[in-house]
Design a protein around this motif. Structure first.
Motif, PDB file in Angstrom:
ATOM      1  N   SER A 241       3.272  -2.513 -14.698  1.00 57.23           N
ATOM      2  CA  SER A 241       4.262  -3.463 -15.198  1.00 57.23           C
ATOM      3  C   SER A 241       5.660  -2.820 -15.318  1.00 57.23           C
ATOM      4  N   LYS A 242       6.641  -3.629 -15.223  1.00 54.90           N
ATOM      5  CA  LYS A 242       8.064  -3.240 -15.322  1.00 54.90           C
ATOM      6  C   LYS A 242       8.472  -2.250 -14.224  1.00 54.90           C
ATOM      7  N   GLY A 243       7.763  -2.322 -13.099  1.00 52.78           N
ATOM      8  CA  GLY A 243       8.175  -1.500 -11.969  1.00 52.78           C
ATOM      9  C   GLY A 243       7.863  -0.017 -12.098  1.00 52.78           C
ATOM     10  N   GLU A 244       7.136   0.331 -13.143  1.00 51.16           N
ATOM     11  CA  GLU A 244       6.785   1.744 -13.320  1.00 51.16           C
ATOM     12  C   GLU A 244       5.734   2.145 -12.270  1.00 51.16           C
ATOM     13  N   ILE A 245       5.834   3.384 -11.799  1.00 58.09           N
ATOM     14  CA  ILE A 245       4.902   3.815 -10.749  1.00 58.09           C
ATOM     15  C   ILE A 245       3.651   4.440 -11.356  1.00 58.09           C
ATOM     16  N   ASP A 246       2.504   4.011 -10.830  1.00 55.55           N
ATOM     17  CA  ASP A 246       1.220   4.512 -11.321  1.00 55.55           C
ATOM     18  C   ASP A 246       0.880   5.800 -10.566  1.00 55.55           C
ATOM     19  N   LEU A 247       1.181   6.925 -11.194  1.00 60.37           N
ATOM     20  CA  LEU A 247       0.990   8.213 -10.507  1.00 60.37           C
ATOM     21  C   LEU A 247      -0.485   8.539 -10.290  1.00 60.37           C
ATOM     22  N   PHE A 248      -1.350   7.988 -11.144  1.00 64.02           N
ATOM     23  CA  PHE A 248      -2.782   8.237 -10.951  1.00 64.02           C
ATOM     24  C   PHE A 248      -3.283   7.554  -9.686  1.00 64.02           C
ATOM     25  N   ARG A 249      -2.865   6.311  -9.502  1.00 61.82           N
ATOM     26  CA  ARG A 249      -3.286   5.615  -8.267  1.00 61.82           C
ATOM     27  C   ARG A 249      -2.684   6.285  -7.035  1.00 61.82           C
ATOM     28  N   ALA A 250      -1.445   6.680  -7.150  1.00 63.43           N
ATOM     29  CA  ALA A 250      -0.805   7.382  -6.028  1.00 63.43           C
ATOM     30  C   ALA A 250      -1.567   8.677  -5.718  1.00 63.43           C
ATOM     31  N   SER A 251      -2.017   9.352  -6.762  1.00 58.06           N
ATOM     32  CA  SER A 251      -2.763  10.609  -6.562  1.00 58.06           C
ATOM     33  C   SER A 251      -4.071  10.361  -5.836  1.00 58.06           C
ATOM     34  N   ASN A 252      -4.757   9.275  -6.239  1.00 57.57           N
ATOM     35  CA  ASN A 252      -6.030   8.981  -5.574  1.00 57.57           C
ATOM     36  C   ASN A 252      -5.823   8.739  -4.088  1.00 57.57           C
ATOM     37  N   ILE A 253      -4.777   8.016  -3.765  1.00 57.11           N
ATOM     38  CA  ILE A 253      -4.479   7.753  -2.352  1.00 57.11           C
ATOM     39  C   ILE A 253      -4.188   9.061  -1.622  1.00 57.11           C
ATOM     40  N   LEU A 254      -3.302   9.847  -2.190  1.00 55.51           N
ATOM     41  CA  LEU A 254      -2.905  11.090  -1.523  1.00 55.51           C
ATOM     42  C   LEU A 254      -4.111  12.027  -1.341  1.00 55.51           C
ATOM     43  N   LEU A 255      -4.900  12.194  -2.397  1.00 54.28           N
ATOM     44  CA  LEU A 255      -6.038  13.116  -2.304  1.00 54.28           C
ATOM     45  C   LEU A 255      -7.063  12.635  -1.276  1.00 54.28           C
ATOM     46  N   ASP A 256      -7.351  11.334  -1.308  1.00 52.23           N
ATOM     47  CA  ASP A 256      -8.272  10.761  -0.322  1.00 52.23           C
ATOM     48  C   ASP A 256      -7.786  11.002   1.100  1.00 52.23           C
ATOM     49  N   GLU A 257      -6.524  10.756   1.313  1.00 51.55           N
ATOM     50  CA  GLU A 257      -5.988  10.862   2.672  1.00 51.55           C
ATOM     51  C   GLU A 257      -5.863  12.318   3.111  1.00 51.55           C
ATOM     52  N   PHE A 258      -5.517  13.166   2.190  1.00 50.08           N
ATOM     53  CA  PHE A 258      -5.444  14.590   2.534  1.00 50.08           C
ATOM     54  C   PHE A 258      -6.841  15.113   2.886  1.00 50.08           C
ATOM     55  N   ARG A 259      -7.815  14.805   2.029  1.00 51.69           N
ATOM     56  CA  ARG A 259      -9.181  15.306   2.250  1.00 51.69           C
ATOM     57  C   ARG A 259      -9.798  14.732   3.516  1.00 51.69           C
ATOM     58  N   GLY A 260      -9.424  13.513   3.847  1.00 55.64           N
ATOM     59  CA  GLY A 260      -9.973  12.886   5.041  1.00 55.64           C
ATOM     60  C   GLY A 260      -9.211  13.254   6.309  1.00 55.64           C
ATOM     61  N   GLY A 261      -8.213  14.091   6.190  1.00 57.45           N
ATOM     62  CA  GLY A 261      -7.442  14.508   7.369  1.00 57.45           C
ATOM     63  C   GLY A 261      -6.508  13.441   7.903  1.00 57.45           C
ATOM     64  N   LYS A 262      -6.227  12.424   7.101  1.00 56.09           N
ATOM     65  CA  LYS A 262      -5.425  11.311   7.616  1.00 56.09           C
ATOM     66  C   LYS A 262      -3.935  11.649   7.721  1.00 56.09           C
ATOM     67  N   ILE A 263      -3.496  12.612   6.930  1.00 54.41           N
ATOM     68  CA  ILE A 263      -2.070  12.973   6.998  1.00 54.41           C
ATOM     69  C   ILE A 263      -1.815  13.800   8.254  1.00 54.41           C
ATOM     70  N   GLY A 264      -2.801  14.577   8.619  1.00 55.34           N
ATOM     71  CA  GLY A 264      -2.688  15.436   9.800  1.00 55.34           C
ATOM     72  C   GLY A 264      -3.473  16.707   9.554  1.00 55.34           C
ATOM     73  N   LYS A 265      -3.350  17.635  10.487  1.00 54.51           N
ATOM     74  CA  LYS A 265      -4.082  18.898  10.364  1.00 54.51           C
ATOM     75  C   LYS A 265      -3.251  19.861   9.516  1.00 54.51           C
ATOM     76  N   ILE A 266      -3.727  20.120   8.314  1.00 55.45           N
ATOM     77  CA  ILE A 266      -2.934  20.879   7.353  1.00 55.45           C
ATOM     78  C   ILE A 266      -3.736  22.046   6.789  1.00 55.45           C
ATOM     79  N   SER A 267      -3.139  23.230   6.853  1.00 54.36           N
ATOM     80  CA  SER A 267      -3.736  24.411   6.225  1.00 54.36           C
ATOM     81  C   SER A 267      -2.942  24.749   4.985  1.00 54.36           C
ATOM     82  N   LEU A 268      -3.636  25.135   3.938  1.00 50.14           N
ATOM     83  CA  LEU A 268      -2.936  25.446   2.684  1.00 50.14           C
ATOM     84  C   LEU A 268      -2.724  26.945   2.494  1.00 50.14           C
ATOM     85  N   GLU A 269      -3.402  27.759   3.294  1.00 52.87           N
ATOM     86  CA  GLU A 269      -3.280  29.202   3.092  1.00 52.87           C
ATOM     87  C   GLU A 269      -3.132  29.939   4.419  1.00 52.87           C
TER      88      GLU A 269
END
Ligand SMILES: Nc1nc2c(ncn2[C@@H]2O[C@H](COP(=O)(O)OP(=O)(O)O)[C@@H](O)[C@H]2O)c(=O)[nH]1
Ligand SMILES: [Mg+2]
Length: 272
Positions: A241-269
């Motif tokens: 509500s009131k245009g506030e961003i839900d960072l928890f939902r955004a996190s779920n999306i980002l984590l799902d997509e990162f883990r599923g390789g949807k963002i691209g081929k990414i190495s962290l180390e």
């Protein structure tokens, strides 16, 4: 941990070769610190699993790094079965000496015995099922199910222990915890998902800027990880509500997509 360690020590007594599965995106963080000592007298193969999700250039760097340390290191993509034949060839090559010795004495050598070890979620069960060639029920993780140990013959001269050895990850370094949480090796509940995402974004925003721009239609990568996460949330409609961003939902999306390789081929180390 003491019990896990005891079980692993027992299992190690039965085998000739340890196949250590690492997550190719985080070889450092997914490497168990105690295995080298526990398996000191065994042949070892390092498998960089989930190599399909990691940056191919970085995969190569890690492979070179481990080869320079005289470790056998193989890139594997378990669902596609890539690298599995090479694992079998390497197993045979490592045990060639004892095979030859048996032959020279006129004995038939017994099969090479190997086991898979790795931290949770690195792909141990999938790897075993794939290399065995048909799906087998892995019942060992369920409480109350007791079953005797079994050897699965994966080729005439190789046998694999049907239950993988479970290794504990490193706990001390905070960055390691973030990497393990990012890839899903440890439960999100241990961490605050927006914090994990903010740190993940800070880690990848410069080497993988174009992947982030493409996937999330960002206008810039300014600010800290939370600012970028907020942009992702906004673009994906994670608004309360009131245009506030839900960072928890955004996190779920980002984590799902990162883990599923949807963002691209990414190495962290990197090895360095
Ligand atoms: N993309 C990709 N996913 C994999 C690979 N190996 C395993 N997985 C996935 O990783 C998850 C965890 O695998 P699992 O075998 O249960 O891990 P375990 O906890 O070590 O036994 C599953 O969703 C698998 O499908 C791989 O090489 N590439
Ligand atoms: Mg498993």
């Amino acid at each position: 941990m003491a019990k896990t360690k005891r079980l692993l020590t027992e299992q190690l007594q039965l085998i000739d070769v340890v196949i250590e599965l690492l997550d190719a995106r985080i070889p450092y963080s997914s490497k168990n610190p105690d295995l080298a000592e526990l398996a000191m007298h065994k042949h070892r193969i390092i498998v960089l699993n989930k190599s399909d999700l990691a940056d191919p250039r970085v995969n190569q760097q890690w492979q070179n790094f481990f080869s320079e340390q005289n470790s056998n290191c193989i890139l594997v993509d378990t669902p596609k079965g890539k690298g599995l034949e090479l694992v079998k060839d390497t197993l045979r090559a490592l045990c060639q000496e004892s095979i030859m010795l048996a032959k020279s004495k006129g004995r038939i050598s017994r099969p090479i015995r190997a086991m898979i070890v790795g931290i949770p979620n690195v792909g141990k069960s999938s790897f075993i099922n794939k290399i065995v060639g048909k799906s087998i029920a892995i019942t060992g993780d369920k409480p109350g199910v007791t079953r005797s140990r079994q050897w699965i013959r994966i080729s005439p001269e190789i046998e694999l222990l049907d239950t993988p050895g479970i290794l504990w990850p490193k706990f001390e370094e905070e960055q390691v915890g973030i990497h393990l949480a990012s890839t899903g090796a440890i439960k999100d509940t241990v961490f605050d998902p927006p914090e994990v995402c903010a740190r993940l974004l800070e880690n990848i925003k410069s080497p993988y800027a174009s992947l982030l721009f493409n996937r999330y239609k960002l206008s810039n990568l300014d600010g800290n990880g939370y600012d970028i996460l907020a942009q992702i949330g906004k673009n994906r409609g994670c608004i309360v509500s009131k245009g506030e961003i839900d960072l928890f939902r955004a996190s779920n999306i980002l984590l799902d997509e990162f883990r599923g390789g949807k963002i691209g081929k990414i190495s962290l180390e990197l090895p360095s």
